[in-house]
Write a protein that holds these residues in place. Structure first.
Motif, short mmCIF file in Angstrom:
data_model
loop_
_atom_site.label_atom_id
_atom_site.label_comp_id
_atom_site.label_asym_id
_atom_site.label_seq_id
_atom_site.Cartn_x
_atom_site.Cartn_y
_atom_site.Cartn_z
N ALA A 1 56.63 40.44 67.79
CA ALA A 1 58.07 40.32 68.09
C ALA A 1 58.84 39.64 66.96
O ALA A 1 60.01 39.94 66.73
CB ALA A 1 58.26 39.55 69.40
N GLN A 2 58.19 38.73 66.25
CA GLN A 2 58.87 38.00 65.19
C GLN A 2 58.80 38.69 63.83
O GLN A 2 59.26 38.14 62.83
CB GLN A 2 58.30 36.58 65.09
CG GLN A 2 58.64 35.72 66.30
CD GLN A 2 58.05 34.33 66.21
OE1 GLN A 2 56.83 34.16 66.19
NE2 GLN A 2 58.91 33.33 66.14
N LEU A 3 58.24 39.90 63.82
CA LEU A 3 58.14 40.65 62.57
C LEU A 3 58.92 41.97 62.63
O LEU A 3 58.65 42.89 61.87
CB LEU A 3 56.67 40.92 62.24
CG LEU A 3 55.80 39.69 61.97
CD1 LEU A 3 54.35 40.10 61.74
CD2 LEU A 3 56.33 38.89 60.78
N GLU A 4 59.87 42.04 63.53
CA GLU A 4 60.68 43.26 63.65
C GLU A 4 61.67 43.39 62.50
O GLU A 4 62.02 44.49 62.09
CB GLU A 4 61.42 43.28 64.99
CG GLU A 4 60.51 43.49 66.20
CD GLU A 4 59.70 44.77 66.10
OE1 GLU A 4 60.29 45.83 65.82
OE2 GLU A 4 58.48 44.71 66.29
N GLN A 5 62.14 42.26 61.98
CA GLN A 5 63.03 42.26 60.82
C GLN A 5 62.26 41.78 59.60
O GLN A 5 61.39 40.91 59.70
CB GLN A 5 64.24 41.34 61.05
CG GLN A 5 65.14 41.76 62.19
CD GLN A 5 65.93 43.01 61.87
OE1 GLN A 5 66.01 43.44 60.72
NE2 GLN A 5 66.53 43.62 62.88
#
Length: 222
Positions: A66-70
């Motif tokens: 979830a924290q690597l979508e951007q």
């Protein structure tokens, strides 16, 4: 051991630049006698991942978090380094674009490998290290770089290598990777996109003109 590609996607889709570095890695893998793996970060559909097999990739390591979508250069570099360690990569290949230039040196430091940036030819294995040639001084010279390191991180100059479809489908392997707090110190708060047009790095032909052209009408007439 393997050649690893950082397969960068934009909005869940792979673009020409990604296919170019996959083609580069496929030829490099054939020359070194190594399989070609890729690491893809973010929410990317399985059919997109498997399609990288058409460009010579045998296995795609999918990092979904979830924290690597951007894009986050520190966190993405850690994920690429983790994939490199998982497959025993001797050479890591990236695009020489904005994100690639941010990730490649960090990966080289994390893995203690050499960094060859903006290359236009295949890396060569020689003796205990590697060598590569690239153009320099705005294409007015050619330089040869060598390293005694046991591997290298390579960024490929855009539009310098032919995209070749080889057929096939890549297998997909989920890679569990938890970004550290240090990796996430910088956060993307907002993304503003321009609309319309084509990225210069994806254009087949780029036409430019200087001030001597005079006016837009003269430009269009020529």
């Amino acid at each position: 051991m393997a050649v690893l590609v950082f397969a960068e996607a934009r909005e869940g889709k792979f673009k020409k630049g990604c296919f170019e570095v996959c083609s580069y890695a496929a030829d490099l893998g054939a020359a070194l006698g190594l399989p070609v793996h890729a690491v893809a970060i973010g929410s990317i559909a399985d059919d997109q991942l498997a399609a990288l097999g058409k460009y010579g990739v045998s296995t795609v390591h999918a990092v979904r978090h979830a924290q690597l979508e951007q894009f986050n250069e520190a966190a993405y570099a850690s994920a690429v380094a983790a994939a490199a360690k998982a497959c025993g990569a001797q050479v890591v290949v990236c695009e020489q674009n904005y994100n690639g230039r941010a990730v490649a040196p960090r990966v080289a430091v994390k893995l203690d490998l050499a960094l060859f940036s903006g290359v236009t030819s295949l890396v060569e294995k020689g003796g205990d290290g590697y060598a590569v040639t690239r153009v320099a001084y705005t294409n007015k010279a050619v330089e040869r770089l060598t390293t005694a390191r046991p591997g290298a991180v390579v960024s490929v100059k855009p539009n310098s290598y032919k995209v070749v479809e080889k057929g096939g489908s890549a297998s997909i392997s989920a890679l569990a990777h938890e970004p550290s707090a240090a990796d996430l110190r910088a956060q993307v708060l907002e993304v503003r996109k321009t609309s319309g047009g084509l990225s210069l790095t994806e254009a087949d032909v780029v036409v430019s003109a200087g001030r001597g052209i005079g006016s837009e009408q003269t430009y269009e007439a020529n």
